[in-house]
Design an enzyme around this catalytic site. Structure first.
Site, PDB file in Angstrom:
ATOM      1  CD  GLN A  97      -1.234  -0.274   3.678  1.00  0.00           C
ATOM      2  OE1 GLN A  97      -1.553   0.673   4.393  1.00  0.00           O
ATOM      3  NE2 GLN A  97      -1.746  -1.504   3.839  1.00  0.00           N
ATOM      4  CG  HIS A  99      -0.549   5.895   3.291  1.00  0.00           C
ATOM      5  ND1 HIS A  99      -1.672   5.097   3.348  1.00  0.00           N
ATOM      6  CD2 HIS A  99       0.383   5.281   4.067  1.00  0.00           C
ATOM      7  CE1 HIS A  99      -1.433   4.060   4.146  1.00  0.00           C
ATOM      8  NE2 HIS A  99      -0.193   4.156   4.587  1.00  0.00           N
ATOM      9  CD  GLU A 134       1.565   4.272   7.608  1.00  0.00           C
ATOM     10  OE1 GLU A 134       0.375   4.568   7.819  1.00  0.00           O
ATOM     11  OE2 GLU A 134       1.913   3.185   7.120  1.00  0.00           O
ATOM     12  CG  HIS A 268       4.304   0.958   3.363  1.00  0.00           C
ATOM     13  ND1 HIS A 268       3.783   2.111   2.798  1.00  0.00           N
ATOM     14  CD2 HIS A 268       3.469   0.668   4.414  1.00  0.00           C
ATOM     15  CE1 HIS A 268       2.723   2.497   3.448  1.00  0.00           C
ATOM     16  NE2 HIS A 268       2.491   1.632   4.438  1.00  0.00           N
ATOM     17  NE  ARG A 287      -6.463  -2.316   1.269  1.00  0.00           N
ATOM     18  CZ  ARG A 287      -7.368  -1.424   1.657  1.00  0.00           C
ATOM     19  NH1 ARG A 287      -7.994  -0.693   0.739  1.00  0.00           N
ATOM     20  NH2 ARG A 287      -7.649  -1.260   2.926  1.00  0.00           N
TER      21      ARG A 287
END
Length: 407
Positions: A97, A99, A134, A268, A287
């Site tokens: 996935q 972001h 993140e 990742h 994804r």
């Protein structure tokens, strides 16, 4: 300062032992426990307090954002807690996935809103208008795939496998060992027709087995971890193009206390392990494979960063084990610190905004000047901005504490 009760999320890749054991619950748990959300995400907010006074952290912040968040944070983030803290345990690999950036998330959310794609639709990509940088910090040995590996190393890996069917892709990367070459090979693999994929994957698996059984001894086992990971992914996700895509990525092992920051566009997948994760308060995921869920290839290609780079493992050090050690990232929404306390020692956690304090080992006492709470292993507290300083005392042996704040 109040106890914070996280929302347990059950996904198939979670663990029946790790998070239950961490919290002192019955092992094994009834269902796989993948994540515990400690925050005010609308999809599953944590709860503050106990008994009749227990309430959603989301509601508590909405009722008095200045007291809970502080005036600056409340103004900057429009009354929202800008980060989400999690405990995460993976017994099986998560999906590949990435972001979006802030600009991509804002544009993508507006586009899907205009198209009236239901917010809970399985084909919806953007569930909010925020980006999602993140950070994961390992509590146990933690394995992941993260970012595109240097193409020359991938060419060397393909050579070690000796799979003739990969020769065309090997030549593409060798001739163009940059982000353009990576984009071409990744796009070719992620869009392979089913019959072609079904023909290629077994040949790659055979090459991986041959490498591990014979050729690995010749090159000193340079790609043993990568080869084993690809075989495991192939067994878990037969016929999935993400197995091929994983061949292009860096494989990372984090020791306890080490961290990994994942910026926008970083492809990742977490493979296994338990960790503390913090992110901007968003649920936007594109994804790229290793999943039965929706993969929007054109949107994924628009978001991905194909720039090859070595992984930077965050391994902060401090002259004193009692001082909070901060994991430096560029994300303005969050900051994460770790304190390793010796028996009988104390540390002050100071923040101009809100804090979530999480105990991951041992037992500590928290004192904000008015209230003292005993924090057991696996427990957490919400510290509003109105309580700027909290003292943490290790009175019952060594302890480990994490503090999540606004960046």
């Amino acid at each position: 300062m109040h106890f914070l009760h996280g929302a347990v999320r059950s996904y198939a890749w979670g663990s029946r032992t790790s998070l239950a054991e961490l919290r002192g619950h019955t092992v094994p748990s009834e269902h796989p426990e993948a994540e515990i959300w400690l925050g005010a995400h609308p999809a599953d907010p944590a709860h503050v307090g106990d008994g009749p006074s227990k309430q959603s952290l989301l509601t508590r912040i909405e009722e008095d954002p200045v007291r809970e968040l502080g005036a600056d944070t409340a103004k900057t983030y429009e009354g929202r807690l800008p980060f989400l803290l999690k405990l995460l345990a993976a017994d099986e690999p998560l999906s590949l996935q990435a972001h979006p950036s802030a600009a991509q998330a804002k544009e993508g959310f507006a586009r899907e809103e205009e198209l009236r794609v239901p917010i809970d639709s399985p084909v919806r990509n953007y569930r909010d208008a925020s980006h999602k940088p993140e950070l994961i910090v390992a509590l146990t040995e933690f394995h992941a795939l993260a970012g595109f590996r240097c193409p020359r190393q991938t060419v060397e890996f393909m050579d070690a496998l000796g799979v003739e069917a990969l020769s065309v892709y090997r030549s593409l990367l060798a001739d163009q060992p940059d982000q353009a070459g990576l984009r071409t090979v990744f796009t070719s693999w992620i869009t392979l027709p089913g019959p072609a994929l079904d023909a290629l994957l077994p040949l790659v698996a055979d090459g991986l087995v041959q490498y591990l059984s014979t050729r690995a001894q010749e090159d000193g086992g340079k790609f043993v971890a990568e080869a084993r990971t690809l075989l495991e992914l192939g067994e878990s996700y037969p016929g999935d193009a993400g197995v091929l895509a994983a061949m292009l990525l860096n494989r990372v092992t984090l020791n306890p206390g080490q961290g990994l920051f994942l910026a926008a566009g970083n492809l990742h997948a977490y493979l296994s392990g338990t960790g503390v994760e913090i992110m901007a308060n968003s649920d936007n995921v594109l994804r790229g494979g290793l999943t039965p869920k929706h993969v929007d290839v054109p949107e994924l290609l628009r978001v991905l960063d194909f720039e090859p780079a070595e992984v930077t493992v965050l391994d902060p050090a401090s002259d004193s084990v009692e001082l909070p050690v901060r994991y430096d990232t560029p994300a303005p929404e969050f900051a994460l610190s770790r304190s390793m306390l010796a028996d009988g020692s104390s540390v002050k956690l100071d923040s101009a905004g809100p804090q979530i304090v999480l105990c991951t080992d041992g037992r500590v006492a928290l004192d904000d000047g008015n209230t003292e709470l005993i924090l057991e292993r696996g427990a957490s507290v919400w510290v509003p901005a109105a309580d700027p300083v909290v003292a943490v005392h290790a009175r019952w042996g060594a302890a480990e504490v994490f503090s999540a704040t606004v960046g």
